[in-house]
Structure formats: C-alpha cells, structure tokens
Design a protein around this motif. Sequence first.
Motif, short mmCIF file in Angstrom:
data_model
loop_
_atom_site.label_atom_id
_atom_site.label_comp_id
_atom_site.label_asym_id
_atom_site.label_seq_id
_atom_site.Cartn_x
_atom_site.Cartn_y
_atom_site.Cartn_z
N THR A 83 0.61 -0.76 0.12
CA THR A 83 0.32 0.05 0.42
C THR A 83 1.38 1.10 -0.01
OG1 THR A 83 -1.76 -1.49 1.31
CG2 THR A 83 -1.62 0.99 1.18
N MET A 84 0.26 2.41 -0.37
CA MET A 84 1.64 3.43 -0.68
C MET A 84 0.51 4.77 -0.57
SD MET A 84 0.49 2.57 -3.91
CE MET A 84 1.51 0.79 -4.54
N GLY A 85 0.81 5.64 -0.21
CA GLY A 85 0.10 7.48 -0.25
C GLY A 85 0.95 7.86 0.26
N SER A 86 0.95 9.72 0.23
CA SER A 86 1.22 10.25 0.43
C SER A 86 0.76 10.89 1.92
CB SER A 86 1.11 12.07 -0.13
OG SER A 86 2.17 12.62 0.11
N SER A 87 1.03 10.15 3.31
CA SER A 87 0.48 10.29 4.43
C SER A 87 -0.23 10.30 4.64
CB SER A 87 1.08 11.66 4.92
OG SER A 87 2.49 11.74 5.38
N ASP A 88 -1.59 9.62 3.80
CA ASP A 88 -3.05 9.89 3.12
C ASP A 88 -3.36 8.98 4.44
OD1 ASP A 88 -4.08 6.87 1.48
OD2 ASP A 88 -1.43 7.81 1.71
N LYS A 89 -5.03 8.96 4.59
CA LYS A 89 -5.85 8.90 6.09
C LYS A 89 -5.24 6.69 5.51
CE LYS A 89 -10.35 8.50 7.65
NZ LYS A 89 -11.61 8.57 8.25
N PHE A 90 -5.36 6.15 4.60
CA PHE A 90 -5.68 4.86 4.03
C PHE A 90 -4.12 4.49 4.35
CE2 PHE A 90 -5.03 1.34 1.77
CZ PHE A 90 -5.25 -0.20 2.03
N THR A 91 -3.52 4.45 4.46
CA THR A 91 -2.06 4.53 4.16
C THR A 91 -1.79 4.51 5.27
OG1 THR A 91 -1.21 4.85 2.10
CG2 THR A 91 0.38 4.31 3.49
N MET A 92 -1.78 5.48 6.47
CA MET A 92 -1.22 5.50 7.20
C MET A 92 -2.17 4.84 8.06
SD MET A 92 1.63 7.83 7.51
CE MET A 92 1.89 6.85 6.03
N GLY A 93 -3.48 4.80 8.08
CA GLY A 93 -4.51 4.09 8.58
C GLY A 93 -4.24 2.06 8.64
N THR A 94 -3.47 1.62 7.91
CA THR A 94 -2.57 0.60 7.01
C THR A 94 -2.19 0.27 8.46
OG1 THR A 94 -4.15 0.47 5.04
CG2 THR A 94 -1.69 -0.92 5.70
N ILE A 95 -0.66 1.21 8.10
CA ILE A 95 0.15 1.08 8.95
C ILE A 95 0.02 1.20 10.78
CG2 ILE A 95 2.70 2.42 10.07
CD1 ILE A 95 2.41 3.16 6.76
N ARG A 96 -0.75 1.61 11.11
CA ARG A 96 -1.42 1.77 12.69
C ARG A 96 -2.36 0.36 12.83
NH1 ARG A 96 -2.56 7.39 11.62
NH2 ARG A 96 -4.86 6.88 11.17
N CYS A 97 -3.53 0.25 11.90
CA CYS A 97 -3.70 -1.17 12.29
C CYS A 97 -2.98 -2.05 11.88
CB CYS A 97 -4.49 -1.93 10.77
SG CYS A 97 -5.65 -3.36 10.51
N LEU A 98 -1.64 -2.44 11.77
CA LEU A 98 -0.51 -3.50 11.53
C LEU A 98 0.12 -3.93 12.87
CD1 LEU A 98 0.41 -2.86 7.72
CD2 LEU A 98 -0.06 -4.98 8.25
N GLN A 99 0.23 -2.27 12.93
CA GLN A 99 1.25 -2.07 14.41
C GLN A 99 -0.19 -3.08 15.61
OE1 GLN A 99 2.07 1.87 14.50
NE2 GLN A 99 3.60 1.13 13.12
N ARG A 100 -0.70 -2.54 15.96
CA ARG A 100 -2.35 -2.04 16.46
C ARG A 100 -2.36 -3.76 16.75
NH1 ARG A 100 -4.21 2.52 15.61
NH2 ARG A 100 -6.25 1.73 14.24
N HIS A 101 -2.85 -4.85 15.18
CA HIS A 101 -2.52 -6.69 15.75
C HIS A 101 -0.96 -6.85 15.67
CE1 HIS A 101 -7.44 -5.61 15.38
NE2 HIS A 101 -6.74 -4.20 15.23
N GLY A 102 -0.70 -6.40 15.53
CA GLY A 102 1.52 -7.45 15.72
C GLY A 102 0.94 -8.39 14.34
N ILE A 103 0.73 -8.14 13.13
CA ILE A 103 0.43 -8.48 11.83
C ILE A 103 2.30 -7.63 11.37
CG2 ILE A 103 -0.21 -8.23 9.60
CD1 ILE A 103 -2.72 -7.74 11.02
N ALA A 104 2.83 -8.52 10.55
CA ALA A 104 4.07 -8.71 10.00
C ALA A 104 3.88 -7.67 9.20
CB ALA A 104 4.46 -10.33 10.29
N HIS A 105 4.81 -6.95 9.46
CA HIS A 105 4.86 -6.33 7.94
C HIS A 105 6.18 -5.20 7.75
CE1 HIS A 105 3.61 -3.78 10.82
NE2 HIS A 105 4.72 -2.08 10.86
N GLU A 106 6.51 -4.00 6.81
CA GLU A 106 7.41 -3.79 7.05
C GLU A 106 7.32 -1.64 6.36
OE1 GLU A 106 12.29 -3.87 4.74
OE2 GLU A 106 10.76 -5.37 4.92
N VAL A 107 7.67 -1.37 6.80
CA VAL A 107 7.67 0.10 6.39
C VAL A 107 8.14 0.74 5.21
CG1 VAL A 107 6.92 2.42 6.68
CG2 VAL A 107 6.02 0.83 8.33
N PHE A 108 8.96 1.30 4.42
CA PHE A 108 9.05 1.79 3.36
C PHE A 108 9.40 2.83 2.83
CE2 PHE A 108 9.01 -2.77 2.50
CZ PHE A 108 9.97 -3.07 1.96
#
Length: 394
Positions: A103-128
């Motif tokens: 997922t990608m975006g310029s600090s948009d609601k969806f991209t930032m929400g996705t990162i927060r969701c992954l963090q809250r639920h302990g889902i393996a992810h990587e931010v670039f």
Amino acid sequence: MYMFPHNLWNPTMTLYDVIVVGAGIEGSSTAYQLARQGKKTLLLEQFPIPHSRGSSHGQSRITRKAYGEMEHYTVMMKEAYPLWETLERESGTKIFRETGMLTMGSSDKFTMGTIRCLQRHGIAHEVFDYRGIKQAYPMIEYPKDYTFVVDKTGGILRADKALLAYHETFRRFGGEIRDGEKVVDIVPGDTVEVRSASSNTYRGRAVVLAVGAWATKILPSMQLRLPLKVLRINVLYWKEKVPGRYGADRFPVFLQENAVENHAVYGLPSEEYPGLVKICLHWGPEVDPDIRDMADDSWVIDKMKGYVSRHFPELESEPAIAETCMYTWSEDENFILDRHPTWKNIIIGAGFSGHGFKLAPVVGKVLAELATNQTPSYDMTPFRIQRFRQNSKL
C-alpha cells in the motif's frame, strides 16, 4: 411478480434445513458450512456452473489482513486465513500464495491507517520510504514523498480453484447443488418456498440469499430496498516488457486508495496469464446485472492506460486482455449480513463491494449461524440492515 397459487404446493417434496440461493463464493461458503454441520442443504444457482456472469469467477483475488479504518475486517481476517487452510486440506487444492501486500500514499488516511492497524494487531509488515521501495521493487515508480507499507501476510487467492473446492467439498458433506435454476419467487412463512423459472418449487426451514448483483432485483420484491448499486469492473492485464519481471516470486499484490479520480487501483503479479500483470480500477459504470455488457466503460481503460504508463514503466501501456466482473456496492462499503426485518428465517448476504472474496470463509460461517439461529461469532453492528433506516424502505 406472478404469485403461484398455493394449491400447487406439493407436500411430499423434500424439506431442506436451509436453501442457499446463489453459488458464488459467499453462497458456496455458506452452503459448505451448513453441510459441514450436518444440515440438509440445497445450493441453487441461476446459471450453469461454471460461469462468468457474476462476481466470483476469474483466477485471482487479493487477500490481506490490514484494513486501515475498517478494523472489524482485520479481526475477521484472522480467522479467514486458517479457514482457507482448512478448505485447502479438505479439498486437496492449493488456494493461497503469499506475496505480500503493498500500500502506498502521501501520508494519506488509508496508508497511515493501514500502518496503525498492522501495528495494533501485531501483523508482520515493513514500512519503506522512496529509496527503500526502489531497492525492494525497482520496477515501479511513485512520488518521492510517498510512504510505502507491505503487509507480509498478503497475497493471492486462486479464485476459480477456491470456488470449485467449496462446491466439491460441499457435495462431499452431503450437500445438493442445482444450477440453471433462476429463482423467480420466494414465499415467506414458517417454511419458505423458493420457486424457479423452470417451475420447480423448493422448501426450506430457512433461506439464505447470497445473490450478488441480483440483490438489487430480488430484495425489492421482498419489500426491502437497500442502498446498493451494481458496478461493471474492467479486469485489465498488461504485458511485461521483460518476461518475469513482475512475477509472483518478486512482486507483491498492491492497493492504492484515491489513485484515479478518488477511486482505488489494485494489482496482482503475473500469475494467472504468463507475462501479464493484472491492474484494475476499483470502480466502473453503474449497470443492470442482466445487461451489463451494454455499459460504456471506455473511460476506465483510458484512465488506467495513464496510470500504468506513469507508475509501471516496465509494462506496455495498452491492456493485452480486458475482462469484466461486477461489484455490488453498498453505501458505506460494509457488507450486509442480517435477517430480513420481517421474516427472520430469510437471511441476506449482500453488498460485498469488491472486497468480500477474501472474507468468504468467515461470511459463510456467520450466514450459516444466522440461518440456524446460532449466536453470530462477531459483532454484527456494522453489517445490520438497520443502519440504512434513514434512506431505505424497510
């Protein structure tokens, strides 16, 4: 709608515990769950199986756990993954391939929400950042101020294989499928009668309506008008300039919100057709499901040609293949999973809005629970018909 006289009812006909109308992925998952529980279940489909006239055909769908601002789906996806694995074991069919989900975006609601969701639920992810994503996936080009995140649990569901696996396993559990049976009338009561265009009548203690785009036609005949619309979606495939460059072993599935005129774009690696990458607009013209082929969707292809040429420099900018499917879009993009407001033994599954396939195992479980008067496994608040009360005829 013509109402058949009740004196034609045959008291000797089979009484099913549940009749499921619609053999797409949601109805098939529901029927499978019911038969697995030992319920006498009939699955009806208006078209001959297999067919390409609904929303469940085709070879691939995206799956992921992160859901940005709709985290109730993330909770459900935690169960969907092991349920898909169960179907794989029972059917002997490989359905899921892990590729990661970008997922990608310029600090948009969806991209930032996705990162927060992954963090809250302990889902393996990587931010670039831009530099990191070019190292990981040099075959794409997006603005330098974008943030990129990969849900490492994401990937591809082999859609046709999943649907066939449900049908075969459903039959193995004792379920009955009748295709080529278009439902023309549903007569409510303690026992529900379902009547087809071929003059057959079926009886069930409960009925589940998982009819996809035809919900817009069947539900109004049952005094239920919901804010649903049917969209024709162009499924577009783009040829690699260098074969294998976007293969599933090196390129993820992806989703970009607000990519083209405030609509999302999604894509999958070259998995189903050799050398062709699937990249599509998550929107299209509104259509009647019975005459969808008459829609003017040339604007979709024009917009997508521009998108591909900007962001995928190693793909040809003319689509090599164009196919179609349909979305049944609910007003708030949440599913409808509920009992009919008047007839509680008629269950409705509708409005999957182009993101229901991945959740089909859980949707089937919940609809089966509703049909057998069990307490649903999840909070049903986001899915109730009542949420549309202000602008629907209930």
